[in-house]
Design an enzyme around this catalytic site. Sequence first.
Site, mmCIF file in Angstrom:
data_model
loop_
_atom_site.group_PDB
_atom_site.id
_atom_site.type_symbol
_atom_site.label_atom_id
_atom_site.label_comp_id
_atom_site.label_asym_id
_atom_site.label_seq_id
_atom_site.Cartn_x
_atom_site.Cartn_y
_atom_site.Cartn_z
ATOM 1 N N GLU A 44 -25.544 -84.933 71.396
ATOM 2 C CA GLU A 44 -26.877 -85.079 71.758
ATOM 3 C C GLU A 44 -27.718 -85.488 70.458
ATOM 4 O OE1 GLU A 44 -28.973 -81.802 73.258
ATOM 5 O OE2 GLU A 44 -30.637 -82.969 73.730
ATOM 6 N N ARG A 287 -15.179 -72.973 68.231
ATOM 7 C CA ARG A 287 -16.097 -74.147 67.142
ATOM 8 C C ARG A 287 -15.661 -73.767 65.834
ATOM 9 N NH1 ARG A 287 -20.992 -75.089 69.499
ATOM 10 N NH2 ARG A 287 -22.261 -75.467 67.650
ATOM 11 N N LYS A 297 -27.780 -76.953 64.742
ATOM 12 C CA LYS A 297 -28.850 -78.387 64.527
ATOM 13 C C LYS A 297 -30.437 -77.618 64.237
ATOM 14 C CE LYS A 297 -26.633 -81.558 67.325
ATOM 15 N NZ LYS A 297 -26.483 -82.153 68.424
HETATM 16 P P1 ATP Z 1 -25.243 -77.265 67.660
HETATM 17 O O1 ATP Z 1 -24.939 -76.239 68.345
HETATM 18 O O2 ATP Z 1 -24.922 -76.914 65.901
HETATM 19 O O3 ATP Z 1 -26.843 -77.692 67.574
HETATM 20 P P2 ATP Z 1 -24.398 -79.015 69.521
HETATM 21 O O4 ATP Z 1 -23.255 -78.353 70.440
HETATM 22 O O5 ATP Z 1 -25.308 -78.568 70.235
HETATM 23 O O6 ATP Z 1 -24.801 -78.493 68.244
HETATM 24 P P3 ATP Z 1 -23.772 -81.427 70.338
HETATM 25 O O7 ATP Z 1 -24.530 -82.784 70.025
HETATM 26 O O8 ATP Z 1 -23.983 -81.068 71.624
HETATM 27 O O9 ATP Z 1 -24.101 -80.450 69.322
HETATM 28 O O10 ATP Z 1 -22.250 -81.492 69.924
HETATM 29 C C1 ATP Z 1 -21.425 -82.724 70.166
HETATM 30 C C2 ATP Z 1 -19.996 -82.308 70.481
HETATM 31 O O11 ATP Z 1 -19.407 -81.695 68.968
HETATM 32 C C3 ATP Z 1 -19.883 -81.405 71.640
HETATM 33 O O12 ATP Z 1 -18.778 -81.493 72.040
HETATM 34 C C4 ATP Z 1 -19.694 -79.797 70.583
HETATM 35 O O13 ATP Z 1 -18.950 -79.094 71.459
HETATM 36 C C5 ATP Z 1 -19.180 -80.436 69.524
HETATM 37 N N1 ATP Z 1 -19.401 -79.270 68.472
HETATM 38 C C6 ATP Z 1 -20.605 -78.834 67.940
HETATM 39 N N2 ATP Z 1 -20.613 -78.044 67.144
HETATM 40 C C7 ATP Z 1 -19.441 -77.878 66.793
HETATM 41 C C8 ATP Z 1 -18.847 -77.149 65.816
HETATM 42 N N3 ATP Z 1 -19.486 -76.044 65.068
HETATM 43 N N4 ATP Z 1 -17.327 -76.963 65.890
HETATM 44 C C9 ATP Z 1 -16.630 -77.884 66.646
HETATM 45 N N5 ATP Z 1 -17.127 -78.654 67.483
HETATM 46 C C10 ATP Z 1 -18.550 -78.823 67.638
HETATM 47 MG MG MG Z 2 -25.705 -79.408 72.298
#
Ligand code: ATP
Ligand code: MG
Length: 583
Positions: A44, A287, A297
């Site tokens: 996102e 994760r 984020k």
């Molecule tokens: P955050 O929770 O840190 O804000 P997010 O999951 O909202 O991150 P997205 O932009 O939705 O961030 O993530 C894009 C992809 O990266 C998704 O498939 C998510 O599952 C993966 N992802 C995000 N954080 C991690 C992590 N710490 N380890 C592995 N994969 C991750």
């Molecule tokens: Mg997300």
Amino acid sequence: MSTDNPSNEPARHDFSRHDFIRQIVRDDLACGKHSAIRTRFPPEPNGYLHIGHAKAICLDFGIAEEFGGRCNLRFDDTNPAKEDPEYVAAIQEDVRWLGFDWASLRHASDYFEVFYLAAEKLIRQGDAYVDDLTADEIREYRGTLTEPGRNSPYRDRGVEENLDLFRRMRAGEFADGARTLRAKIDMASGNITLRDPAIYRIKKVPHQNTGEAWPIYPMYDFAHSRSDAIEGSTHSLCTLEFEDRRPRYDWCVDKVDLAGHPELLTPLTDAGLPLEAARPRQIEFSRLNFNYLVMSKRKLLALVEEGLVDGWDDPRMPTLQGIRRRGYTPSALRLMVDRVGVSKQNSLLDISVLEGALRDDLDAAAPRRMAVVEPLKMVLTNLPGDHEESLAFANHPKDETFGERRIPFSRELWIEREDFAEVPPKGFKRLTVGGDVRLRGAGIVRCDEVVKDDAGNVVELRCTLDPESRPGMEGANRKVKGTIHWVSARHAVPAEIRLYDRLFTVPDPDVDDGGKTYRDYINPESRRTVTGYVEPAAAEAAPEQSFQFERSGYFVADRRDHAPGRPVFNRSVTLRDTWAQKA
Ligand code: ATP
Ligand code: MG
């Protein structure tokens, strides 16, 4: 480029990776369920990517590459209030920097029209309804983990009324939040995510890609699953927190049959897909989390906005922009992801795993240089004032292909202040008054006396260079306890050296401990800037070039501030884990 090679042959790619996801992919290809695989990385665009995303990127793009498939970069941009083109641009840069390229660049918003048509289809099938309950009421009706939810009084609206209301939602007739479109699944389901989740909401906010075109936006899960289906994704990889939502994902995929419905596809739909077979399968993995870091984020945004760091690319930030500036290399990150592996067990990894991958990568890849971080003058009194020679040094102790360079040597040198002790602690192996030390590659010196300033600080060492100990001479191998590095004072180039360390002082800055937050654990020593001296060959570095400064650590020429001749170096990591000793 890569071929479908499920055997163990060593190739450009390491087919020996045997995690459960790759096993599923291998099996799906072997049994003919898919003839080729398609994946996507779906961030996102509401912030900068971080180290955790590197794992997802390496899996999504890496697996597609290893098995001869395709991976799209898709921005899941369904929440316009938080998204920004700045993030869209940075994310593309980061993915490329990690060494991957996308088959096609997409946005969930590219599909808004067909999402809308899919929602109308759900309504016509009796699988979705417009609800007039407020957000609070919806929450109240949803029930709890132990109590079933209750049906909304609007749940049994007729198809025609639902269609009319939904079209008017789209036409912008209603206020934000006045109505939602909900999937009609099961308010009594033991899985709360199946209790009639919202699939469209009214939100009159301009969108980073579609501008003012839409007053309604699809909810993330609906858009995500529909996008995967439209792109013909075969394996939809995501993190474990989506496990509970998998039945909802499947519902959204299965309720809208794409085969035979060209109106539900877009010109962007990957052509020639056997859509039946390409029904995407969601697979969750753990994760990536490290101690001494915060990685959400939201928290990273807070660090930036509250001025606790110098922006998204502050070298102490775990953003890809930050660690890149710190001197992390794409290959170090890929090595780290390989070492961490893929599982379904969430865990908090020790930061030394990350730092260790960087050390190992740079140990092999970084040329050696001499640099003095905190300088002390050394004068070799038995050399004439205009003495000047140039000594040959290998650029890498273990790899001849790095070649060699010449380092100027003269009567006045800079050495590291901590390599001299007037009152040596027990076991001190470096220079003391009356003691000997080897100057790396130049010979052995004895310290005869020190010069002090008015405050009593040692400001100069007056030393004698043993002529018999020079390189190539008989006494060159004479045993002395220590070897230290140096630069020629007349030739060395002053450099701004930024000594970075971990941003937080505690391993779990995220744990809310009696009202404290991660803000209270910022390491005041996490950045110290000094002026040091580097040998001429280091001063000529290109931005982002990494070196091992001998005996000190790995340093990178700063991406933004370094210019050849006006060097600025960031310490990427020390040579050894100094935190392990402290603990
Ligand atoms: P955050 O929770 O840190 O804000 P997010 O999951 O909202 O991150 P997205 O932009 O939705 O961030 O993530 C894009 C992809 O990266 C998704 O498939 C998510 O599952 C993966 N992802 C995000 N954080 C991690 C992590 N710490 N380890 C592995 N994969 C991750
Ligand atoms: Mg997300």
